[in-house]
Design an enzyme around this catalytic site. Structure first.
Site, PDB file in Angstrom:
ATOM      1  N   GLU A  31      -4.843 -13.379  13.028  1.00 48.97           N
ATOM      2  CA  GLU A  31      -4.957 -11.943  13.186  1.00 48.97           C
ATOM      3  C   GLU A  31      -4.948 -11.328  11.789  1.00 48.97           C
ATOM      4  O   GLU A  31      -4.076 -11.657  10.973  1.00 48.97           O
ATOM      5  CB  GLU A  31      -3.790 -11.384  14.015  1.00 48.97           C
ATOM      6  N   ARG A  57       5.820   7.021   0.372  1.00 47.49           N
ATOM      7  CA  ARG A  57       5.121   6.113   1.279  1.00 47.49           C
ATOM      8  C   ARG A  57       5.972   5.904   2.524  1.00 47.49           C
ATOM      9  O   ARG A  57       7.028   5.277   2.471  1.00 47.49           O
ATOM     10  CB  ARG A  57       4.837   4.766   0.597  1.00 47.49           C
ATOM     11  N   ALA A  69      -5.090   6.533  -5.842  1.00 49.04           N
ATOM     12  CA  ALA A  69      -5.948   5.594  -5.113  1.00 49.04           C
ATOM     13  C   ALA A  69      -6.393   6.215  -3.802  1.00 49.04           C
ATOM     14  O   ALA A  69      -5.820   7.214  -3.349  1.00 49.04           O
ATOM     15  CB  ALA A  69      -5.200   4.293  -4.843  1.00 49.04           C
ATOM     16  N   GLU A  89      -5.428  13.825  -5.709  1.00 45.81           N
ATOM     17  CA  GLU A  89      -4.032  13.427  -5.894  1.00 45.81           C
ATOM     18  C   GLU A  89      -3.394  13.949  -7.173  1.00 45.81           C
ATOM     19  O   GLU A  89      -2.188  14.184  -7.200  1.00 45.81           O
ATOM     20  CB  GLU A  89      -3.911  11.900  -5.816  1.00 45.81           C
ATOM     21  N   PRO A 107      -4.734 -10.922   0.721  1.00 48.47           N
ATOM     22  CA  PRO A 107      -5.807 -11.609   1.442  1.00 48.47           C
ATOM     23  C   PRO A 107      -5.354 -12.551   2.548  1.00 48.47           C
ATOM     24  O   PRO A 107      -6.191 -13.004   3.328  1.00 48.47           O
ATOM     25  CB  PRO A 107      -6.566 -12.353   0.349  1.00 48.47           C
ATOM     26  N   GLY A 108      -4.075 -12.808   2.669  1.00 50.06           N
ATOM     27  CA  GLY A 108      -3.597 -13.624   3.781  1.00 50.06           C
ATOM     28  C   GLY A 108      -3.658 -12.898   5.112  1.00 50.06           C
ATOM     29  O   GLY A 108      -3.781 -13.526   6.160  1.00 50.06           O
ATOM     30  N   GLU A 112      -8.713  -5.813   2.581  1.00 45.69           N
ATOM     31  CA  GLU A 112      -8.903  -4.721   1.627  1.00 45.69           C
ATOM     32  C   GLU A 112      -9.210  -5.230   0.223  1.00 45.69           C
ATOM     33  O   GLU A 112      -8.429  -5.942  -0.388  1.00 45.69           O
ATOM     34  CB  GLU A 112      -7.652  -3.834   1.574  1.00 45.69           C
ATOM     35  N   GLU A 133       0.870  14.514   2.556  1.00 47.93           N
ATOM     36  CA  GLU A 133       1.060  13.803   1.288  1.00 47.93           C
ATOM     37  C   GLU A 133       2.130  14.496   0.457  1.00 47.93           C
ATOM     38  O   GLU A 133       2.172  15.722   0.377  1.00 47.93           O
ATOM     39  CB  GLU A 133      -0.250  13.744   0.489  1.00 47.93           C
TER      40      GLU A 133
END
Length: 176
Positions: A31, A57, A69, A89, A107-108, A112, A133
């Site tokens: 998944e 966050r 970003a 931002e 990447p596991g 993205e 934000e």
């Protein structure tokens, strides 16, 4: 690899189950989160300071020190995304954006791909934050940015990557 099974569809990413065969012929399933990709921007002011941000966050319930970003919109040129996110931002507009490197965030489990840009020729203006934000600028010298890393005050992977990549591979004038 056969067609992915969509497990969850959200505004910014999908979670899918992938089936694939390994070299020994075994079939496996994983998944993963499919993400359209994102940009991060290293805003470097003419006096050598870098514009970091303090960004709350919700996923980690902490305010992190980060580079600006944002996520790519479908079909959007990453340069357009970088300019938009920098201005939204931080309020800064830039004369030049230079691509520096690209990397995968995790990447596991996540597809993205992040593109890092250097922004120069900055002009200050008001930020245009999205609803919810909580972001404020943090202007620091290059040396102080490196000290934030040394003291373990920066935990964000894209920010660590961006600052350390630039520190290692750029030709900084006197890093004050």
């Amino acid at each position: 690899m056969k067609q992915p099974e969509i497990l969850l569809k959200t505004r910014r990413f999908d979670v899918v189950r992938l089936s694939y065969q390994s070299a020994d012929g075994q079939t496996h399933q994983r998944e993963v989160a499919r993400h359209p990709g994102a940009v991060t921007v290293l805003p470097l002011l003419g006096d050598g300071r870098v514009c970091l941000i303090r960004n709350y966050r919700v996923a980690v319930d902490r305010t992190l020190i980060e580079l600006p970003a944002g996520t790519l919109e479908p079909g959007e040129d990453p340069l357009v995304t970088a300019r938009r996110e920098l201005e939204e931002e931080t309020g800064y507009r830039c004369d030049a954006l230079e691509p520096l490197c690209e990397f995968f965030m995790s990447p596991g489990i996540l597809s993205e791909r992040m593109l890092l840009f250097l922004a120069t020729g900055l002009t200050a203006g008001p930020p245009r934050l999205e609803a919810g934000e909580q972001i404020e600028n943090l202007l620091v010298s290059w040396r102080d940015a490196m000290r934030l890393i040394e003291r373990g005050e920066i935990h964000d992977a894209k920010t660590l990557t961006g600052l350390l990549w630039y520190d290692r591979f750029s030709r900084l004038p006197d890093a004050t």
